[in-house]
Design a protein around this motif. Structure first.
Motif, PDB file in Angstrom:
ATOM      1  N   PHE A 172       1.000  -1.131  -0.083  1.00 26.17           N
ATOM      2  CA  PHE A 172      -0.021   0.187  -0.076  1.00 26.17           C
ATOM      3  C   PHE A 172       0.907   1.199   0.016  1.00 26.17           C
ATOM      4  O   PHE A 172       2.195   1.112   0.417  1.00 26.17           O
ATOM      5  CB  PHE A 172      -0.848  -0.006   1.272  1.00 26.17           C
ATOM      6  N   PRO A 173       0.528   2.571  -0.531  1.00 22.35           N
ATOM      7  CA  PRO A 173       1.383   3.444  -0.554  1.00 22.35           C
ATOM      8  C   PRO A 173       1.831   4.172   0.824  1.00 22.35           C
ATOM      9  O   PRO A 173       1.137   4.033   1.632  1.00 22.35           O
ATOM     10  CB  PRO A 173       0.488   4.357  -1.375  1.00 22.35           C
ATOM     11  N   VAL A 174       2.996   4.683   0.553  1.00 23.63           N
ATOM     12  CA  VAL A 174       3.682   5.372   1.759  1.00 23.63           C
ATOM     13  C   VAL A 174       3.587   6.896   1.336  1.00 23.63           C
ATOM     14  O   VAL A 174       3.989   7.327   0.310  1.00 23.63           O
ATOM     15  CB  VAL A 174       5.221   4.833   1.899  1.00 23.63           C
ATOM     16  N   LEU A 175       3.266   7.896   2.218  1.00 25.46           N
ATOM     17  CA  LEU A 175       3.528   9.175   2.093  1.00 25.46           C
ATOM     18  C   LEU A 175       4.867   9.569   2.203  1.00 25.46           C
ATOM     19  O   LEU A 175       5.629   9.195   3.036  1.00 25.46           O
ATOM     20  CB  LEU A 175       2.644   9.910   2.990  1.00 25.46           C
ATOM     21  N   SER A 176       5.384  10.309   1.095  1.00 24.59           N
ATOM     22  CA  SER A 176       6.532  10.902   1.068  1.00 24.59           C
ATOM     23  C   SER A 176       6.789  12.254   2.178  1.00 24.59           C
ATOM     24  O   SER A 176       5.769  13.032   2.129  1.00 24.59           O
ATOM     25  CB  SER A 176       7.031  11.336  -0.349  1.00 24.59           C
ATOM     26  N   GLY A 177       7.528  12.365   2.930  1.00 34.25           N
ATOM     27  CA  GLY A 177       7.704  13.291   3.892  1.00 34.25           C
ATOM     28  C   GLY A 177       7.978  14.679   3.207  1.00 34.25           C
ATOM     29  O   GLY A 177       7.419  15.591   3.783  1.00 34.25           O
ATOM     30  N   ILE A 178       8.677  14.544   2.290  1.00 40.33           N
ATOM     31  CA  ILE A 178       9.194  15.871   1.675  1.00 40.33           C
ATOM     32  C   ILE A 178       8.141  16.482   0.640  1.00 40.33           C
ATOM     33  O   ILE A 178       8.423  17.452   0.149  1.00 40.33           O
ATOM     34  CB  ILE A 178      10.441  15.938   1.126  1.00 40.33           C
ATOM     35  N   SER A 179       7.279  15.486   0.160  1.00 41.08           N
ATOM     36  CA  SER A 179       6.354  15.973  -0.910  1.00 41.08           C
ATOM     37  C   SER A 179       4.845  15.764  -0.660  1.00 41.08           C
ATOM     38  O   SER A 179       3.937  16.248  -1.117  1.00 41.08           O
ATOM     39  CB  SER A 179       6.565  15.141  -2.216  1.00 41.08           C
ATOM     40  N   ALA A 180       4.522  15.080   0.597  1.00 39.10           N
ATOM     41  CA  ALA A 180       3.268  14.666   0.877  1.00 39.10           C
ATOM     42  C   ALA A 180       2.494  14.053  -0.153  1.00 39.10           C
ATOM     43  O   ALA A 180       1.272  13.996  -0.190  1.00 39.10           O
ATOM     44  CB  ALA A 180       2.579  15.962   1.330  1.00 39.10           C
ATOM     45  N   GLU A 181       3.199  13.255  -1.114  1.00 39.72           N
ATOM     46  CA  GLU A 181       2.666  12.422  -2.007  1.00 39.72           C
ATOM     47  C   GLU A 181       2.734  11.134  -1.764  1.00 39.72           C
ATOM     48  O   GLU A 181       3.760  10.699  -1.335  1.00 39.72           O
ATOM     49  CB  GLU A 181       3.251  12.835  -3.416  1.00 39.72           C
ATOM     50  N   PRO A 182       1.778  10.414  -2.497  1.00 44.23           N
ATOM     51  CA  PRO A 182       1.909   8.784  -2.180  1.00 44.23           C
ATOM     52  C   PRO A 182       2.943   8.241  -3.056  1.00 44.23           C
ATOM     53  O   PRO A 182       3.171   8.373  -4.189  1.00 44.23           O
ATOM     54  CB  PRO A 182       0.260   8.077  -2.436  1.00 44.23           C
ATOM     55  N   VAL A 183       3.679   7.260  -2.479  1.00 38.63           N
ATOM     56  CA  VAL A 183       4.561   6.639  -3.148  1.00 38.63           C
ATOM     57  C   VAL A 183       4.275   5.160  -3.335  1.00 38.63           C
ATOM     58  O   VAL A 183       3.842   4.284  -2.429  1.00 38.63           O
ATOM     59  CB  VAL A 183       5.996   6.425  -2.355  1.00 38.63           C
ATOM     60  N   PHE A 184       4.019   4.800  -4.466  1.00 38.52           N
ATOM     61  CA  PHE A 184       3.526   3.453  -5.044  1.00 38.52           C
ATOM     62  C   PHE A 184       4.846   2.495  -5.442  1.00 38.52           C
ATOM     63  O   PHE A 184       4.530   1.227  -5.513  1.00 38.52           O
ATOM     64  CB  PHE A 184       2.473   3.349  -5.972  1.00 38.52           C
ATOM     65  N   ALA A 185       5.915   2.860  -5.752  1.00 38.38           N
ATOM     66  CA  ALA A 185       6.677   2.084  -6.348  1.00 38.38           C
ATOM     67  C   ALA A 185       8.126   2.537  -5.865  1.00 38.38           C
ATOM     68  O   ALA A 185       8.724   3.620  -5.130  1.00 38.38           O
ATOM     69  CB  ALA A 185       7.070   2.441  -7.786  1.00 38.38           C
ATOM     70  N   ALA A 186       9.186   1.262  -5.762  1.00 37.96           N
ATOM     71  CA  ALA A 186      10.500   1.530  -5.096  1.00 37.96           C
ATOM     72  C   ALA A 186      11.455   2.856  -5.635  1.00 37.96           C
ATOM     73  O   ALA A 186      11.962   3.487  -4.986  1.00 37.96           O
ATOM     74  CB  ALA A 186      11.256   0.462  -5.282  1.00 37.96           C
ATOM     75  N   GLY A 187      11.044   3.002  -6.934  1.00 42.04           N
ATOM     76  CA  GLY A 187      11.668   4.199  -7.741  1.00 42.04           C
ATOM     77  C   GLY A 187      11.826   5.397  -6.913  1.00 42.04           C
ATOM     78  O   GLY A 187      12.637   6.047  -6.726  1.00 42.04           O
ATOM     79  N   LYS A 188      10.507   5.776  -6.875  1.00 43.31           N
ATOM     80  CA  LYS A 188      10.399   7.009  -6.241  1.00 43.31           C
ATOM     81  C   LYS A 188      10.613   7.228  -4.647  1.00 43.31           C
ATOM     82  O   LYS A 188      11.200   8.252  -4.152  1.00 43.31           O
ATOM     83  CB  LYS A 188       8.750   7.707  -6.128  1.00 43.31           C
ATOM     84  N   ALA A 189      10.643   6.150  -3.877  1.00 40.25           N
ATOM     85  CA  ALA A 189      11.166   5.889  -2.672  1.00 40.25           C
ATOM     86  C   ALA A 189      12.706   6.168  -2.764  1.00 40.25           C
ATOM     87  O   ALA A 189      13.386   6.945  -1.848  1.00 40.25           O
ATOM     88  CB  ALA A 189      10.937   4.715  -1.953  1.00 40.25           C
ATOM     89  N   LEU A 190      13.490   5.746  -3.546  1.00 39.06           N
ATOM     90  CA  LEU A 190      14.851   5.916  -3.549  1.00 39.06           C
ATOM     91  C   LEU A 190      15.228   7.035  -4.227  1.00 39.06           C
ATOM     92  O   LEU A 190      16.233   7.657  -3.598  1.00 39.06           O
ATOM     93  CB  LEU A 190      15.346   4.888  -4.925  1.00 39.06           C
ATOM     94  N   ALA A 191      14.404   7.821  -4.752  1.00 32.08           N
ATOM     95  CA  ALA A 191      14.753   9.274  -5.062  1.00 32.08           C
ATOM     96  C   ALA A 191      14.428  10.252  -3.826  1.00 32.08           C
ATOM     97  O   ALA A 191      14.976  11.214  -3.745  1.00 32.08           O
ATOM     98  CB  ALA A 191      13.772   9.717  -6.027  1.00 32.08           C
ATOM     99  N   GLU A 192      13.304   9.865  -3.111  1.00 31.95           N
ATOM    100  CA  GLU A 192      12.893  11.081  -2.073  1.00 31.95           C
ATOM    101  C   GLU A 192      13.409  10.592  -0.588  1.00 31.95           C
ATOM    102  O   GLU A 192      13.534  11.410   0.045  1.00 31.95           O
ATOM    103  CB  GLU A 192      11.423  11.048  -1.955  1.00 31.95           C
ATOM    104  N   LEU A 193      13.459   9.367  -0.296  1.00 35.53           N
ATOM    105  CA  LEU A 193      13.706   8.831   1.031  1.00 35.53           C
ATOM    106  C   LEU A 193      15.158   9.435   1.222  1.00 35.53           C
ATOM    107  O   LEU A 193      15.556   9.691   2.711  1.00 35.53           O
ATOM    108  CB  LEU A 193      13.747   7.481   1.054  1.00 35.53           C
ATOM    109  N   PRO A 194      16.138   9.482   0.635  1.00 33.03           N
ATOM    110  CA  PRO A 194      17.414   9.986   1.059  1.00 33.03           C
ATOM    111  C   PRO A 194      17.512  11.512   1.264  1.00 33.03           C
ATOM    112  O   PRO A 194      18.122  12.130   2.147  1.00 33.03           O
ATOM    113  CB  PRO A 194      18.481   9.821  -0.085  1.00 33.03           C
ATOM    114  N   ARG A 195      16.729  12.192   0.294  1.00 37.67           N
ATOM    115  CA  ARG A 195      16.771  13.566   0.521  1.00 37.67           C
ATOM    116  C   ARG A 195      16.064  14.099   1.578  1.00 37.67           C
ATOM    117  O   ARG A 195      16.504  15.027   2.116  1.00 37.67           O
ATOM    118  CB  ARG A 195      15.675  13.949  -0.675  1.00 37.67           C
ATOM    119  N   GLN A 196      15.044  13.365   2.088  1.00 41.09           N
ATOM    120  CA  GLN A 196      14.436  13.857   3.564  1.00 41.09           C
ATOM    121  C   GLN A 196      15.257  13.983   4.906  1.00 41.09           C
ATOM    122  O   GLN A 196      15.046  14.680   5.707  1.00 41.09           O
ATOM    123  CB  GLN A 196      13.144  12.994   4.013  1.00 41.09           C
TER     124      GLN A 196
END
Length: 318
Positions: free
Chosen positions: A229-253
């Motif tokens: 199920f989706p995870v909310l990105s802390g820096i964008s408040a957008e739902p993350v449905f795939a690993a690619g977006k997580a890899l882009a945003e999780l380090p940046r936070q």
């Protein structure tokens, strides 16, 4: 038991799982999860693991508030509680995590194996601590009730940055430890409230920029699966449905502000009707309840048993 999907589920309540950050860890934070056999077995394995055990054991001692101990201990407590509940409650619509809790959230969503999440938390803390150099200690201050238009100038005057935006007039700021008291005093003189936090790193500010790329490399080497199920990105408040977006945003936070206020708005927009914070602590559920009175919010720490949590969720979601 988990709710069957179908037309009836569309009419039912919509659950969000909340994963906490640092601050509320305590000596008994694993105790309730241990009441479940599967969670107890998982915790026993972690504590016996040479790579994890000493760190988690330290999380039950005087070092539990140090960054290098707190981050993996919070993650382990969160994921153990999820293991205790996940097979017997309705599946959530989404999961959101506050600061280090965002890493926990990917474990809750099944995108990463729990033990891998704890190991990543250990490395995340190590990389963040490495950004603190001798003679340039860091700190954080929570501000609230700030008059409109006063925050930016106050932060700039003390060399601080926004770290976590929690409300319309509230945020956590990070900067040089030597200026913590000056910022707190200036905020109170301006008519707001200020609390100096017992934190030694200025998380989610540019002062942690050196940790972003190496943590991103560690995440890229991890074994990822599609989130259940989706995870909310802390820096964008957008739902993350795939690993690619997580890899882009999780380090940046690590070095960018967390938009927790916007995450709470995103939960409301997603039609969330019930939110359960996995603990330890109840800060996230209290913040969400204060902002969104139409969402029933509780923390596992408010219950005396796992059955009590399950019964409350069933009443709210039916």
């Amino acid at each position: 038991m988990p709710r069957a999907r179908g037309d009836d589920a569309l009419m039912a309540g919509r659950l969000a799982i909340l994963c906490p950050g640092q601050g509320a860890q305590h000596l008994a934070m694993f105790d309730m999860a241990r009441l479940d056999p599967a969670a107890r077995a998982l915790l026993d394995a972690w504590f016996a693991d040479p790579a994890l055990g000493a760190t988690l054991q330290a999380g039950l001692g005087e070092e539990r508030f140090t960054n290098r101990i707190a981050q993996p201990a919070i993650v382990a407590a969160t994921l153990a509680m999820w293991r205790a509940l996940q097979a017997t409650i309705a599946p959530p619509v989404l999961v959101a995590g506050y600061s280090i809790g965002e890493l926990s959230a990917y474990g809750v969503a099944g995108a990463l194996a729990p033990e891998d999440v704890i190991k990543l938390a250990i490395e995340r803390a190590r990389l963040m601590d490495a950004c603190v150099v001798d003679g340039a200690e860091q700190g954080m201050v929570a501000l609230s009730g700030m008059p409109s238009g006063t925050v930016d100038a106050l932060l700039a005057g003390c060399g601080f940055y926004p770290a976590i935006v929690t409300g319309d007039d509230a945020l956590v700021a990070g900067g040089p430890a030597a200026q913590r008291d000056a910022l707190a005093n200036a905020a109170m003189a301006a008519g707001g409230h200020a609390t100096v936090l017992p934190v030694a790193v200025a998380s989610h500010t540019p002062m942690l920029a050196g940790a972003v790329a190496p943590f991103g490399a560690l995440l890229a080497d991890a074994c990822w699966r599609a989130p259940a199920f989706p995870v909310l990105s802390g820096i964008s408040a957008e739902p993350v449905f795939a690993a690619g977006k997580a890899l882009a945003e999780l380090p940046r936070q690590i070095a960018e502000p967390i938009r927790w206020r916007d995450c709470m708005e995103a939960m409301s927009e997603a039609g969330i009707t019930v939110a359960l914070e996995l603990g330890p602590g109840a800060a996230l559920s209290k913040m969400l309840q204060s902002r969104k009175q139409n969402i029933a919010c509780r923390s596992v720490t408010e219950f005396r048993s796992l059955d009590g949590i399950r019964a409350w969720l069933q009443r709210q979601l039916d």
